[in-house]
Enzyme design. Structure first.
Site, PDB file in Angstrom:
ATOM      1  N   CYS A  50      13.987  20.746  45.734  1.00  0.00           N
ATOM      2  CA  CYS A  50      14.587  21.437  46.875  1.00  0.00           C
ATOM      3  C   CYS A  50      15.373  22.667  46.429  1.00  0.00           C
ATOM      4  CB  CYS A  50      15.493  20.495  47.661  1.00  0.00           C
ATOM      5  SG  CYS A  50      16.900  19.862  46.727  1.00  0.00           S
ATOM      6  N   ASN A  51      15.629  22.779  45.122  1.00  0.00           N
ATOM      7  CA  ASN A  51      16.443  23.884  44.620  1.00  0.00           C
ATOM      8  C   ASN A  51      15.710  24.848  43.708  1.00  0.00           C
ATOM      9  OD1 ASN A  51      18.934  23.219  45.832  1.00  0.00           O
ATOM     10  ND2 ASN A  51      19.225  21.577  44.344  1.00  0.00           N
ATOM     11  N   GLU A 114      23.949  15.977  38.254  1.00  0.00           N
ATOM     12  CA  GLU A 114      23.205  14.979  39.028  1.00  0.00           C
ATOM     13  C   GLU A 114      21.968  14.527  38.253  1.00  0.00           C
ATOM     14  OE1 GLU A 114      20.153  15.489  40.627  1.00  0.00           O
ATOM     15  OE2 GLU A 114      19.844  17.640  40.410  1.00  0.00           O
ATOM     16  N   GLN A 115      21.592  13.272  38.462  1.00  0.00           N
ATOM     17  CA  GLN A 115      20.515  12.674  37.689  1.00  0.00           C
ATOM     18  C   GLN A 115      19.142  12.800  38.345  1.00  0.00           C
ATOM     19  OE1 GLN A 115      21.111   8.897  35.754  1.00  0.00           O
ATOM     20  NE2 GLN A 115      23.292   8.911  36.182  1.00  0.00           N
ATOM     21  N   GLN A 116      19.087  13.160  39.629  1.00  0.00           N
ATOM     22  CA  GLN A 116      17.801  13.193  40.320  1.00  0.00           C
ATOM     23  C   GLN A 116      16.817  14.158  39.662  1.00  0.00           C
ATOM     24  OE1 GLN A 116      20.758  12.962  42.124  1.00  0.00           O
ATOM     25  NE2 GLN A 116      20.233  10.809  42.372  1.00  0.00           N
ATOM     26  N   ALA A 190      11.549   8.917  55.006  1.00  0.00           N
ATOM     27  CA  ALA A 190      11.685   7.635  54.302  1.00  0.00           C
ATOM     28  C   ALA A 190      11.253   7.730  52.847  1.00  0.00           C
ATOM     29  CB  ALA A 190      10.863   6.560  55.017  1.00  0.00           C
ATOM     30  N   GLY A 191      11.313   8.941  52.294  1.00  0.00           N
ATOM     31  CA  GLY A 191      10.975   9.127  50.889  1.00  0.00           C
ATOM     32  C   GLY A 191      12.160   8.845  49.989  1.00  0.00           C
TER      33      GLY A 191
END
Length: 467
Positions: A50-51, A114-116, A190-191
């Site tokens: 998203c970034n 952040e870990q994502q 719902a991902g």
């Protein structure tokens, strides 16, 4: 060949530009396939979040490779090359390696630490590997980047607060609403992001969660997990979005849809149905989609607060402590140095092997001449002569080969490798044959500076747009 990175991220471009470059899985495959149609590109993978959108490629030539990637992204996004380069940045060779290590560590994220993003790098690499678009070079650097990211998170407190884009956005929502406990929430999507949002909401003890998703089976699975945590959850179809909004205090949308899911009309209908005081019960919408899930005009409605990715970036809680960031950067710097040292040593190995093979060929030729000159030489005597000659050659080559490996491992060490080839008249074809035979792996090294589009690597500055 060297690694070339062409990217656009939250640090170089506004959300409106990132929306134009947003890629789903099929788009990523198509872009990689297009890039690999060029004979100058041998490996490629895409990291799309998203970034950021970043294309990593192994190229035969800097300018040609950059032109290929830029043209493909320009055509996909419908942006001109001129507009695209206003927001893009380029990293070449060693700088590309450093950038990927930094990204995987969470140091370049909107929410630092952040870990994502580590999982996103892993999925990007896995997808490229499954499609067989990565070879030895990107395989090595991606694996190392994942290892570096894990090390940063295990050895520093950069993610001690457990922050993420989701947690920061919902933290803002909580402040706006005076707390999340007992609130009615709507989760659209719902991902992975929807599941993460739901987890945070259940921990905040919201009163109920309405789950909306195009696939009802996925929505039911997520609602089931939410219910197991003790928070009531139900499933709504997207056709009933306005009804769900009318019941909500908080909305989190993260679908990955190509056009807005929450329209101005949807929110208008919801506000009319709620008939509540906008000052005492505002509606907070967290738009975490890329492209945006929420029509930008919604933010102008009275009583509606929209939290988007740009708002998350401005939030103080999105920043890790300076000490933790410094510690993480030291780890990244050390890992980059180690990687590049190994890479340079691996690059000189075929030349050293070719030198030893050349020496062995000379020894065998001279022993053959000895056989012709002294045909009556006993086999035991011949073997002793052969052993003696080989020992002499090995001793003569030992110090230079050890030293050349040491010198070649330092920045600029490729000049020593070239000097070795010149001094001993080693044919580059022979050196390449050793490398491609698989006897010794060849890693790619090159310029250490970052690069500006349209300039040579040696003359370049860091990127198109200052970050």
């Amino acid at each position: 060949m060297s690694i070339l990175l062409f990217g656009v991220s939250h640090r170089s471009a506004p959300v409106s530009v990132l929306e134009q470059l947003s890629l789903d899985r099929s788009d990523q495959i198509k872009i990689v396939d297009r890039v690999l149609q060029s004979p100058l590109v041998t490996e490629a993978m895409v990291l799309s979040t998203c970034n950021r959108v970043e294309v990593y490629a192994v190229v035969e030539a800097f300018h040609a490779g950059l032109s290929v990637i830029g043209q493909v992204l320009s055509e996909y996004s419908a942006m001109s090359i001129g507009d695209l380069t206003k927001y893009a940045y380029v990293r070449y060779s060693e700088a590309a390696v450093e950038h990927l290590f930094t990204v995987a560590s969470g140091l370049d994220s909107a929410v630092v630490g952040e870990q994502q993003v580590l999982g996103q790098v892993r999925r990007a690499y896995a997808a490229a590997e499954a499609n067989r678009t990565v070879g030895q070079v990107l395989h090595e650097v991606a694996q190392r980047a994942l290892s570096v990211g894990k090390r940063v998170h295990s050895e520093t407190a950069i993610d001690a607060a457990g922050v993420s884009v989701v947690s920061v956005a919902l933290g803002i929502a909580g402040r706006t609403l005076g707390g999340l406990a007992g609130r009615i929430a709507v989760v659209i999507g719902a991902g992975a992001m929807g599941a993460l949002s739901s987890s945070y909401l259940t921990q905040a003890n919201v009163g109920r969660i309405h789950v909306l998703n195009r696939s009802l089976s996925r929505a039911r699975r997520l609602a089931g997990k939410i219910g197991e945590s003790g928070v009531p959850a139900d499933v709504w179809t997207l056709n009933h979005l306005d009804e769900a909004l009318a019941d909500a205090d908080l909305v989190v949308s993260c679908t990955g849809a190509v056009s807005p899911v929450v329209s101005l009309a949807d929110v208008h209908h919801a506000l009319a149905a709620m008939r509540r005081d906008e000052t005492t019960r505002p509606l907070v919408i967290c738009d975490l989609g890329m492209p945006r899930d929420v029509d930008p005009a919604v933010a102008k409605l009275p009583g509606v607060w929209v939290v988007d990715v740009e708002g998350v970036q401005r939030e103080p809680s999105a920043r890790a402590s300076a000490a933790d960031v410094d510690a993480a950067r030291r780890i990244v710097a050390a890992e980059v140095a180690t990687y590049l040292t190994r890479q340079r040593m691996a690059e000189v190995a075929p030349t050293v092997t070719a030198l030893r093979q050349r020496a062995a060929d000379v020894v065998e030729a001279e022993l053959l001449r000895l056989d012709h000159r002294l045909p009556g030489l006993e086999s035991a005597q011949r073997e002793e002569v052969a052993r003696t000659v080989r020992r002499v050659v090995d001793k003569l080559l030992h110090a230079p080969t050890v030293r050349i490996k040491q010198l070649a491992s330092a920045p600029g060490g490729d000049s020593y490798t070239e000097a070795l080839r010149e001094l001993f008249e080693l044919d580059q074809t022979a050196v390449d044959a050793v490398a491609t035979a698989g006897e010794l792996p060849v890693m790619v090294s090159g310029f250490s500076d970052t690069t500006r589009y349209g300039t040579s690597p040696a003359q370049s500055s860091s990127k198109y747009h200052a970050e």
